[in-house]
Design an enzyme around this catalytic site. Structure first.
Site, PDB file in Angstrom:
ATOM      1  N   GLU A   1       0.806  -1.220   0.000  1.00  0.00           N
ATOM      2  CA  GLU A   1       0.000   0.000   0.000  1.00  0.00           C
ATOM      3  C   GLU A   1       0.839   1.270   0.000  1.00  0.00           C
ATOM      4  O   GLU A   1       0.536   2.230  -0.710  1.00  0.00           O
ATOM      5  CB  GLU A   1      -0.951   0.008   1.201  1.00  0.00           C
ATOM      6  CG  GLU A   1      -2.102  -0.988   1.090  1.00  0.00           C
ATOM      7  CD  GLU A   1      -1.717  -2.408   1.439  1.00  0.00           C
ATOM      8  OE1 GLU A   1      -0.560  -2.640   1.871  1.00  0.00           O
ATOM      9  OE2 GLU A   1      -2.568  -3.310   1.287  1.00  0.00           O
TER      10      GLU A   1
ATOM     11  N   HIS B   1     -10.965  -4.134  10.645  1.00  0.00           N
ATOM     12  CA  HIS B   1     -11.600  -4.140   9.323  1.00  0.00           C
ATOM     13  C   HIS B   1     -12.815  -3.214   9.299  1.00  0.00           C
ATOM     14  O   HIS B   1     -13.690  -3.359   8.461  1.00  0.00           O
ATOM     15  CB  HIS B   1     -12.058  -5.551   8.939  1.00  0.00           C
ATOM     16  CG  HIS B   1     -11.014  -6.357   8.231  1.00  0.00           C
ATOM     17  ND1 HIS B   1      -9.743  -6.507   8.715  1.00  0.00           N
ATOM     18  CD2 HIS B   1     -11.051  -7.057   7.067  1.00  0.00           C
ATOM     19  CE1 HIS B   1      -9.049  -7.282   7.886  1.00  0.00           C
ATOM     20  NE2 HIS B   1      -9.815  -7.622   6.874  1.00  0.00           N
TER      21      HIS B   1
END
Ligand SMILES: Cc1ncc(C[n+]2csc(CCOP(=O)(O)OP(=O)(O)O)c2C)c(N)n1
Lengths: 357, 320
Positions: free
Chosen positions: A66, A135
């Site tokens: 990322e 999450h």
């Protein structure tokens, strides 16, 4: 005459897909990149079909990297491309904070305005179904805190389309936050590729008694609450912010001065939240116009647990919003629960959501 | 076959069967909508965990990833508490806070799993550093996937482990996929993860990760050297995830695997491979399987009977 599109219905996910496709078709510098962009699932359907149409130099998957990929997108943007990056969860993007904050958000300013970083970063906020502590985070206030970034929070399919187009066209880095519970919402979406204006809120309901400031998924919960409140004789403004940075302060101030009562909803944790910023500004700039202390409903300052047992009441929902509003108005909360039934099970937006993510 | 060899085979098989049967049961019951969290199964990838289970001591540490059931069980983690965690119950190993992706059992040195790719790698290295500083003769197992080797934190952590000669074993299960993305979409064709590790100063070995015996020999040798002070090592296990990335199902119809790829890996199923290559007493297999079944049934009963955590406890555990 173009085909009439007044009654064309798209899901939120399909609207994102269409905006991306139209932006890519109109402008060969637009790219669509990110883990899963070319998957069979296509990031919850939002990137489906794009690689077939635009090829693998403009639409591609990539390594699980990322931070590097964000910096690479910054470089590509400096060189005149317009990357749209996707991340299946906001949480995964946390590895890219250096490139986001120290590169993307600074390059224009740091070099005296010589450069532009027209980068759009789509982040999905996962909620419910045991998504759990890593999450499910909505760190919108973090992002809005960084000068140089814009933060967009769509709540409807039409906004998803038009705000994404605006984000792609914008010469600045824009974070586009998508609540997972919105992807399957369907509504009318015009065919035309008309961008919205970033920094403009939308009055989703109009009323003189109370201002409810909402954004993203919470706008839906607010509307449910307000529709019930109208049966109790309480008329509310629901201001859907649509962008958190720049924030439409004139719209907030105007509504707060009309109603004199303010309830701010926030799907981030309470402390240090956007709702805190809104209450602070309204209180310091319009104190004398307020008829009661401003209030907030946000997530508790607690990581989101996976267990269904712990999730009861964790997310702000319409029942809570209506109760808070009635309390502000000094009215009885007695029959709220009867009219705004708490969703069952509490960890899903509806029956259609059956896991595993 | 000598008794010692046959018992090693038996232990490997029993360990893999237990992991397989647990995950198969999770898959079978997932649609009941009571396990309300994402689950990432390691069906097909049991051998590296089983190999470790024969070598690891309780005082060794281990950390793992979103796909951590096998590692938790192989390190000695309590089965009932793992199932209860997946059910979100208070009897769960993380008291319902973490779900399938956040398993821990510190009583056996299993120090946690993370849902963020690469996230637990430096944590495992830090555990190794603590062992070294405290002069404990133990090792730290760091389970990671091929996808995780793409995160910067892998390089940074491996560098530090090499720099300080830390007792860390990087257990890299290379199943070729990161979700649906093949290595081809993520790394140049000529790249070998072992060579990357070596270039960083971490000795590295490749092994057939579906060959439980070979995996065991490799892990045993590497761990012995690390215990003797040789410093970190990486073992790359070539293996395959047979089920979908997340969830209970098969997913070959999605077409992201090459045609025939799944079938060829099914032929190399690590349990089948060991069964085919060894001599196992059918009665032993039957009784072992029956014992595991009984244990699993009890674990699911425990999970279902355990209550949900009281919502009043929500704010507990935010701070120590
Ligand atoms: C930082 C981060 N990026 C992306 C994801 C989404 N994700 C979840 S599992 C996974 C695959 C990782 O592949 P690998 O490390 O090889 O493990 P495997 O799933 O194959 O066991 C990805 C990309 C994530 N959880 N965290």
């Amino acid at each position: 005459m173009p085909e009439s599109n007044d009654d064309r219905v798209l899901t939120f996910a399909a609207a994102i897909n269409e905006a991306t496709e139209q932006a890519m078709a109109a402008d060969p510098t637009v790219l669509c990149i990110g883990l899963g962009a070319t998957d069979p699932g296509g990031v919850f359907g939002t990137t489906k079909g794009l690689v077939e149409k635009f090829g693998s130099s403009r639409v591609f998957d990539g390594p699980t990297s990322e931070n590097a990929m964000t910096g690479i997108a910054v470089g590509a943007a400096l060189a005149g491309l317009k990357p749209v990056m996707t991340h299946q969860r906001l949480d995964f993007f946390l590895l890219a904070m250096d490139q986001l904050i120290n590169s993307a958000a600074k390059w224009h300013y740091m070099f005296g305005g010589q450069f532009q970083v027209p980068l759009t970063i789509r982040l999905v906020i996962g909620r419910g179904w045991g998504q759990g502590p890593t999450h499910s985070q909505n760190l919108q206030a973090w992002f809005a805190h960084i000068p140089g970034l814009k933060v967009v929070v769509p709540s409807s399919p039409v906004d998803a389309k038009q705000l994404l187009l605006a984000s792609i066209h914008d010469p600045n880095p824009v974070l586009f936050l998508e609540h997972r519970w919105l992807h399957n919402i369907a509504d009318h979406v015009p065919v035309e590729a008309t961008p919205a204006q970033l920094g403009k809120a939308r009055l989703a309901r109009i009323g003189d008694d109370l201002t409810i400031v909402a954004s993203g998924y919470l706008t839906l919960e607010a509307i449910r609450a307000v529709d019930y409140l109208s049966t109790r004789g309480v008329a509310c403004d629901v201001l859907d912010l649509r962008t958190l940075h720049p924030l439409d302060w004139p719209a907030v101030h105007a509504s707060a001065s009309k109603t004199g009562r303010l309830l701010v909803l926030d799907s981030g944790a309470l402390t240090g939240s956007i709702s805190g910023e809104i209450v602070a500004r309204v209180a310091s700039e319009q104190f004398s116009e307020l008829r009661s202390p401003p209030r907030r409903l946000a997530q508790p300052d607690i990581p989101e647990p996976t267990s269904l047992g712990l999730i009861q009441g964790f997310h702000v929902r319409s029942q809570q919003i209506a109760s808070e509003a009635l309390d502000i108005m000094g009215l009885s909360l007695a029959d709220v629960a009867e009219h705004l039934v708490a969703p069952e099970p509490a960890d899903a937006p509806g029956d259609w959501f059956r896991g595993p993510f | 076959m000598t008794t010692a060899e046959s018992s090693t085979d038996q232990r490997l098989l029993a360990s893999m069967l237990r992991i397989r049967m647990v995950e198969q049961t999770i898959a079978d019951r997932y649609s009941e909508q009571e396990m309300r969290c994402p689950v990432h199964l390691s069906i097909g990838q049991e051998a590296p965990a089983a190999a470790m289970s024969l070598v690891a001591e309780p005082a060794d540490y281990a950390v793992s990833t979103h796909r951590g059931h096998a590692h938790y069980l192989a390190k000695g983690g309590d089965l009932s508490r793992m199932i209860a965690e997946i059910y979100g119950k208070v009897g769960g190993c993380s008291r319902g806070r973490g779900g399938s992706m956040h398993l821990a059992d510190p009583s056996v040195g299993f120090m946690g799993t993370s849902a963020i790719v690469g996230n637990s790698i430096p944590v495992g290295v830090g555990l190794g550093m603590a062992l070294q500083i405290k002069a404990q003769p133990n090792v730290s197992f760091v389970f990671l996937g091929d996808g995780a080797t793409e995160e910067g934190v892998f390089y940074e952590s491996a560098n530090f482990a090499a720099l300080r000669k830390l007792p860390v074993i990087f257990m890299c299960e290379n199943n070729q996929y990161s979700v649906y993305s093949n290595l081809e979409e993520r790394q140049p064709a000529s790249r070998r993860i072992v060579e990357v590790a070596r270039a960083l100063g971490v000795p590295a070995l490749e092994v057939d990760g579906n060959d439980a015996r070979a995996s065991h020999v490799t892990v045993a040798n590497v761990v012995a050297q690390t215990r003797a002070g040789a410093g970190p090592a990486l073992i790359e296990f070539e293996t395959h995830r047979l089920r979908e990335h997340c969830g209970p199902n098969w997913d070959d119809e999605l077409g992201y695997r090459k045609p025939g790829e799944l079938a060829s890996w099914l032929k190399r199923d690590p349990i089948k491979a060991l069964l085919d290559s060894g001599t196992f007493d059918p009665e032993w297999i039957e009784s072992t399987t029956a014992d595991i079944r009984t244990e699993i049934d009890a674990a699911f009963r425990f999970a279902k009977n355990s209550p949900y955590p009281d919502p009043a406890e929500l704010a507990e555990d935010v701070y120590a």
